[in-house]
Design an enzyme around this catalytic site. Structure first.
Site, PDB file in Angstrom:
ATOM      1  N   TYR A 157       4.657   4.836  11.035  1.00 24.45           N
ATOM      2  CA  TYR A 157       5.016   3.434  11.265  1.00 24.45           C
ATOM      3  C   TYR A 157       5.784   2.790  10.105  1.00 24.45           C
ATOM      4  CZ  TYR A 157       0.490   3.080   8.836  1.00 24.45           C
ATOM      5  OH  TYR A 157      -0.542   3.227   7.944  1.00 24.45           O
ATOM      6  N   ARG A 170       0.859  -1.180   0.000  1.00 26.18           N
ATOM      7  CA  ARG A 170       0.000   0.000   0.000  1.00 26.18           C
ATOM      8  C   ARG A 170       0.897   1.233   0.000  1.00 26.18           C
ATOM      9  NH1 ARG A 170      -2.210   0.429   5.516  1.00 26.18           N
ATOM     10  NH2 ARG A 170      -0.811   2.185   5.729  1.00 26.18           N
ATOM     11  N   HIS A 215      -3.463   4.163   5.137  1.00 23.09           N
ATOM     12  CA  HIS A 215      -4.587   3.212   5.250  1.00 23.09           C
ATOM     13  C   HIS A 215      -5.869   3.878   4.764  1.00 23.09           C
ATOM     14  CE1 HIS A 215      -7.649   0.599   6.820  1.00 23.09           C
ATOM     15  NE2 HIS A 215      -8.076   1.541   7.619  1.00 23.09           N
TER      16      HIS A 215
END
Lengths: 361, 325
Positions: free
Chosen positions: A270, A257, A261
């Site tokens: 992260y 990705r 998100h």
């Protein structure tokens, strides 16, 4: 069989088109030119439409949105192996698959803008709506495919979900049901390496997600998720198996990705920039473009024409969505039951009187 | 006309609907070869085969989730959850999907599914086999909840539920499975959903109940009559969407209302019925709506069940409180 030659338990992953667009001719699936072009154009359209949705969200014109960037092949490749009448069951990050299936983009924008009318689809589309509770759509795919088997149809179900879903009970239950019932379903896990912030290795101690199929008594295969040819080939084989009555297959599409998100997330918290750069060099669209150019199906001129055309289409679809009428109060009540119960009708009539005059948005 | 108990009546309804409509299939744990732990599906496997009477793995969420998928693609599944106390892994499937698939797709995809589950106390059962948690389903828009009180009712209501275009949770009072026998017709017999049943006429008080409470209410009525009290009794039978207007119009005549349910008191359906009566019949009320319910505690194991379960005496007490207010 690809599932035999690329056994996830032996650490093998199917790859046909490498990151630079060089094809492994021994494994190259035979796909007609028009279909290849359709797949490519859909991937390009998906990226442009997806980037646009993110920008619209930043401008306050669209709600929270889960970007697809980087997963275009993972979405389009498997769906390319479907025929008319096959069902597509999805989660919420499958823009490419939906566009390939012919879902109008403006409807999707309208949905993400928060208007239920975006969920209206005309005709026999063989498509579920989004399933936001993670993994909860897998049992539906089993039931839909059971009905096909029961009626002795030759159709199949392609069911998308993410790596996070494999931790859910419904993943286990769904695969277990499909295995015992031998229904014609292909489970397509888009392993984009993260469930929001949680890296794949925190979801399971297993080295691959594909190998989980073994426990349910059917085949699993891990595929380069940025390689449209590999995704198509693996899905095509799984579809053929399902049509023959040989039951389900689990395909792990090993992808990434590139975006957050959702637009509410900040992936820089992260993920390391080096990691994103690594995957950026493995882009699914650019390598497929090289492949098409080598086949003399594409060139710079056509690229320019299609990106301009796609951008124009996207703007038009945004305009259509933004000028769509707001939902009516009655529509919020209309689809609770087939026939509106008397008590609900009374509530609707009460709301008509009780709401302030301006009530949309 | 054959005399049968509720288990046999449900079996008959299933059999006849499966004969009538090839899209009707049964699925669940032990429903096939075994015929169900209460024998509700007995003989169906032999009659209709394993494709239509499906023994599934032991997984409630997927029993319901698979049934949802079947229903979205043209079948009319009748799923069995072995006991209501085990249905909770499937709660997400009810709330997030079954209840709202029609709405989410603007009417394109629907879920004409029935999920049957035995429920309720009064049978000296193990833990998790006695709960009466109908309210947590009735609260969800888009779900229908049906509870039969007698064999005849069970046949007619289940037939209507299977033919209904929307998801129905069909709760079967375990205590009533073999308690009562009555004549049940073969062939077409349908009880429309959403309508209460007036079990008896009366003029002094309206007693409202459903399922296994009906025989208990009946016993209470017998002793109340001896004391010159004339109760009207309503069997709500469809708990969602509930026929509140029948309750209101009855209370307008009787002036008193007693709701009886074996579920806990707090936010049980008695609370909503009470509110509806207050909204619709306030000036007719001679007394506050009385609720005869279980207390807000976990159902005790069998030795303590009598502290929990509704007795005819407690119904009598409730009616007398309403009469003497």
């Amino acid at each position: 069989m690809l599932t035999d030659d690329f056994d996830p338990l032996q650490g093998k992953m199917l790859s046909i088109l490498d990151k630079d667009g060089k094809v492994n001719e021994a494994l190259e699936p035979r796909i007609e030119d028009a279909k290849l072009l359709h797949a490519y154009k859909t991937m390009v359209l998906t990226r442009i439409a997806d980037d646009k949705a993110v920008r619209l969200q930043r401008q306050g014109r669209l709600g929270a949105y889960p970007p697809s960037r980087g997963q275009e092949a993972s979405q389009v490749g498997p769906a390319l192996a479907l025929e008319k009448g096959d069902w597509l069951v999805w989660a919420f990050r499958e823009l490419g698959a939906l566009l390939l299936r012919g879902v109008p983009l403006w409807r999707l924008y309208l949905y993400w803008m928060g208007n239920e009318e975006g969920s209206v689809l005309e005709g026999d589309v063989s498509l579920t709506p989004s399933a936001v509770p993670v993994g909860s759509q897998l049992p539906h795919a089993v039931g839909i495919s059971y009905a096909m088997k029961y009626r002795k149809e030759s159709n199949v179900v392609l069911c998308y979900f993410g790596d996070g879903a494999t931790s859910e009970g419904d993943f286990h239950e769904g695969l277990n049901f499909a295995g015992t019932m031998r229904t014609p379903v292909i489970f397509l896990c888009q392993n984009n390496q993260y469930a929001i912030s949680m890296p794949r290795k925190l979801q399971t101690a297993a080295p691959t997600l594909a190998q989980k199929a073994c426990a349910y008594g059917f085949k699993g295969i891990q595929v380069d998720g940025n390689d449209l040819l590999a995704l198509y080939a693996a899905t095509e084989e799984a579809v053929a198996r399902a049509r023959k009555g040989e039951g389900p297959t689990l395909i792990e599409s090993f992808t990434y990705r590139m975006g957050d998100h959702t637009t509410s997330d900040d992936a820089t918290k992260y993920r390391l920039a080096e990691e994103t750069a690594y995957w950026s060099a493995r882009d699914p669209i650019s390598r497929f473009r090289v492949y098409l150019e080598r086949k003399n199906l594409w060139d710079e001129k056509r690229e320019k024409e299609w990106s301009e055309e796609a951008a124009r289409v996207v703007e038009e679809e945004v305009r259509k969505a933004e000028t769509h009428a707001p939902p009516a109060l009655d529509d919020a009540f209309a689809h609770t039951f087939a026939t509106m119960p008397e008590g609900l009708r009374e509530q609707l009539e009460f709301m008509r009187r009780d709401l302030p005059a301006k009530r949309e948005g | 006309m054959a005399v049968m108990n509720m288990v046999q009546a449900i079996n008959l309804a299933l059999r006849e609907e499966m004969e009538r409509d090839e899209s009707v299939v049964c699925l669940g744990e032990d429903v096939g070869v075994d015929g169900g732990v209460f024998r509700v599906t007995e003989g169906l496997f032999e009659r209709f085969g394993k494709e239509r009477v499906i023994d599934t793995p032991l997984a409630e969420s997927s029993i319901v989730g698979t049934a949802i998928g079947m229903a979205m693609n043209g079948l009319r599944p009748v799923a069995e959850i072995q006991f209501l106390g085990f249905i909770y892994p499937a709660y997400q499937q009810f709330v997030s999907h079954a209840a709202r698939m029609r709405n989410r797709t603007r009417g394109r995809l629907t879920v004409p599914m029935v999920v049957r589950a035995p429920y309720g106390a009064g049978v000296k059962a193990l833990e998790h086999h006695s709960e009466s948690t109908e309210a947590i389903f009735c609260h969800i828009p888009g779900l229908k909840v049906v509870v039969p009180a007698t064999p005849l009712e069970a046949k007619g209501l289940l037939t209507a539920s299977i033919r209904d275009p929307d998801p129905v949770i069909f709760l079967e009072p375990t205590r009533s499975y073999r308690l009562l026998k009555e004549e049940v017709p073969e062939g077409e017999y349908v009880v429309p959903l959403g309508q209460a049943r007036k079990v008896r006429e009366g003029k002094d008080v309206t007693i409202v109940g459903w399922g296994a409470m009906l025989p208990i209410i009946q016993k209470a009525v017998e002793s109340l009559e001896k004391e010159g009290i004339s109760p009207e009794v309503l069997d709500m039978r469809t708990l969602a969407p509930m026929d509140y207007s029948s309750v209101v119009s009855s209370v307008k005549r009787t002036g008193r209302c007693v709701v009886v349910h074996e579920a806990p008191r707090n936010l049980g359906l008695g609370a909503e019925i009470s509110a509806r009566v207050m909204e619709g019949a306030l000036l007719s009320l001679q007394a506050p709506v009385e609720r005869v319910t279980a207390p807000d505690i976990t159902v005790p194991l069998p030795k303590g069940e009598n502290y929990y379960y509704i007795s005819p005496e407690r119904v009598v007490n409730g009616v007398k409180r309403a009469m003497s207010f």
